[in-house]
Write an enzyme that holds these catalytic residues in place. Structure first.
Site, PDB file in Angstrom:
ATOM      1  CG  ASP A   1     -21.945  60.102  28.277  1.00  0.00           C
ATOM      2  OD1 ASP A   1     -22.702  59.620  27.168  1.00  0.00           O
ATOM      3  OD2 ASP A   1     -22.801  60.341  29.141  1.00  0.00           O
ATOM      4  CG  HIS A   2     -20.953  55.932  23.826  1.00  0.00           C
ATOM      5  ND1 HIS A   2     -21.289  55.152  24.941  1.00  0.00           N
ATOM      6  CD2 HIS A   2     -21.908  55.657  23.207  1.00  0.00           C
ATOM      7  CE1 HIS A   2     -22.327  54.654  25.109  1.00  0.00           C
ATOM      8  NE2 HIS A   2     -22.800  54.879  23.584  1.00  0.00           N
TER       9      HIS A   2
ATOM     10  CG  HIS B   1     -25.216  57.467  28.390  1.00  0.00           C
ATOM     11  ND1 HIS B   1     -24.435  57.925  28.276  1.00  0.00           N
ATOM     12  CD2 HIS B   1     -25.697  56.348  28.293  1.00  0.00           C
ATOM     13  CE1 HIS B   1     -23.466  56.724  28.122  1.00  0.00           C
ATOM     14  NE2 HIS B   1     -24.292  55.592  28.555  1.00  0.00           N
TER      15      HIS B   1
END
Ligand code: NAD
Length: 483
Positions: A177-178, A240
């Site tokens: 999950d950047h 996110h």
């Protein structure tokens, strides 16, 4: 301030989907920047693996173009690009067939860390895992990195976890999950757990409410049809915003260790209340100067998918019962801005008499202008009595940390280096992802059962008015969406 770059061990990184959009825009330019920074050892190798028929020279040309287009390092010596390109190889492969697998097995080395980045759609995850196993590439030195979306509901996420667990131990699986790779997101933990100042106040006794905003100015554009199958809840909230919520709300882990951190995040997700329908506002943008409306871009004039969502979320645990968390995210909004705001309660008694509401507000800006601002109340300068004024104690990282604060390592490159180091702290564990879907599913099922139609909002606005009203009912206001 001098940056400390600690080189990682030699590795072979195979990028399945190595010709795709994500690889060209993020993964490969990020790897190049790490190479320039001296973090990647000279004998590291990167192998692109994708469907296209191409040789290594063709792949190097493609990667050189991607680096030119999507940004290389600011300070990279002459000749470094060529050196980096020399590290690249390519294999044309069929994830669902036999083509290329034997070649790949011969290419990767047995005596270095091996990482396989699944930069392909999730429907191929199981096929890739199975073939890696068939061709003897699943031993303990192997790590796999998987991209979002990790499923579209609990059942599909469980199926993906099962497919991967058939061949890999959880300690080998890196679900990216950047958002977790962003500098400021990690700073959330540093601020909370590295200072005496905040943690004693970090609970429902002192915190009135918390807002988490991820606002984008772009619409769905050419990805309209794809996006229409997911919507903001699946695309942004389940992953996110949920991760940000976990980091802001979790208990202090006993140490900064992958499972200690992830155990605490999981407890937050499990303590989330079911969300009442009137605590959610869904929206769709209308046509504006920036482009066509959502439904047109999605290619479905009757689409009920949301490009915006705002919700009020409760956490039923000792620390947070009574403090609402307001989450919102959307496309085609007024400004690109991601921010977490902790609004503290009013003083229980003011010695200065009847003056306007003065509260401390801690804002953590994830983008742009990464930094932290604490609003404090002081005396307005000058004679004439004690008038109070709120001023920001501003710590913009670029100002506070100089060059290094401004030139922050991109989330992807940081996370890839973590994979090579074998550090899973900033990656989602399988049970976390499933718990997030278990909370999300009933919300989406509720909309489907009720035939919920999103409210419209103007492109370039702050979102649907209903979202403003939702907070007004609680006598609160959203922070302005501003860059
Ligand atoms: P893309 O369509 O641009 O690229 C897909 C890649 O997969 C290509 O290299 C293609 O050759 C390869 N591929 C497809 N079928 C294959 C097969 N049968 N055998 C071997 N290779 C095959 O996709 P993308 O935008 O790069 O996205 C890849 C993944 O990353 C997707 O799961 C996507 O949801 C996710 N993701 C993308 C972005 C982004 O910004 N593009 C952001 C976050 C997550």
């Amino acid at each position: 301030m001098v940056s400390r770059v600690i080189p990682v061990d030699p590795f072979d990184l195979v990028i399945f989907g190595g010709t795709g959009d994500l690889a060209r825009r993020k993964i490969l330019p990020g790897l190049f920047r790490r190479f320039c920074a001296g973090q990647m050892p000279k004998d590291a190798r990167i192998i692109g693996a994708a469907r296209a028929d191409m040789d290594a020279a063709g792949y190097r040309d493609m990667v050189a173009e991607a680096i030119a287009e999507f940004g290389g390092a600011r300070a990279c010596e002459d000749g470094t690009l060529e050196e980096f390109l020399d590290r690249l190889d390519y294999v044309s492969i069929d994830a669902r067939g036999e083509k290329g697998w034997q070649d790949l097995a011969e290419m990767v080395r047995g005596d270095v860390v091996r990482a396989f980045y699944f930069s392909v759609g999730p429907s191929l995850f199981g096929d890739l895992a199975e073939r890696l196993n068939t061709h003897g590439m699943t031993d303990a030195a192997t790590r796999i990195v998987v991209e979002k979306p990790f499923g579209r509901d609990l059942a599909s996420a469980k199926a993906l976890n099962r497919d991967l667990a058939a061949y890999f131990d959880e300690s080998q699986i890196y679900r990216i999950d950047h958002y977790l790779g962003k500098e400021t997101v990690q700073n959330l933990m540093a601020v909370r757990f590295g200072n005496m100042l905040f943690e004693p106040l970090w609970n429902s006794q002192y915190v009135d409410h918390i807002q988490i905003t991820v606002a984008e100015t772009v619409g769905v554009g050419g990805r309209g049809e794809y996006y229409d199958r997911s919507g903001a809840m699946r695309d942004m909230v389940q992953n996110h915003l949920m991760q940000l919520l976990c980091l802001i709300a979790m208990e202090p882990p006993s140490k900064f260790d992958p499972d200690a951190v992830r155990d605490e995040k999981l407890k937050v997700i499990r303590a989330l209340d079911a969300v009442e329908p009137h605590h959610i506002v869904r929206g769709q943008y209308e046509a504006g100067a920036e482009g066509p409306g959502y439904r047109e871009e999605a290619g479905d004039p009757r689409s009920r998918t949301e490009s915006y969502i705002a919700m009020k979320v409760g956490i039923s645990n000792w620390r947070w019962a009574g403090t609402p968390f307001y989450l919102r995210t959307g496309k085609r909004l007024k400004a690109r801005s991601s921010e977490i705001t902790v609004v503290f309660k009013e003083l229980n008694h003011s010695i200065f008499g009847e003056q306007q509401d003065h509260r401390n507000v801690l804002s953590i800006r994830l983008q742009p202008n990464e930094g932290i601002t604490l609003g404090v109340t002081i005396k307005e300068p000058g004679p004439g009595g004690m008038r109070l004024v709120d001023v920001p104690l501003d710590m913009t990282f670029a100002d506070a940390l100089g060059e290094e604060g401004a030139d922050q390592t991109d989330a992807y490159e940081r996370l890839i280096m973590d994979v090579i180091r074998g550090n899973q702290t900033l990656f989602m564990r399988g049970d976390e992802v499933e718990a997030a879907w278990a909370w999300t599913d009933p919300i989406i099922e509720g909309w489907e059962a009720r035939g919920d139609v999103p409210k419209t909002y103007d492109s370039g606005s702050e979102g649907p008015v209903d979202a403003v009203q939702m907070l007004a009912r609680d006598t609160r206001v959203w922070r302005k969406v501003a860059p």
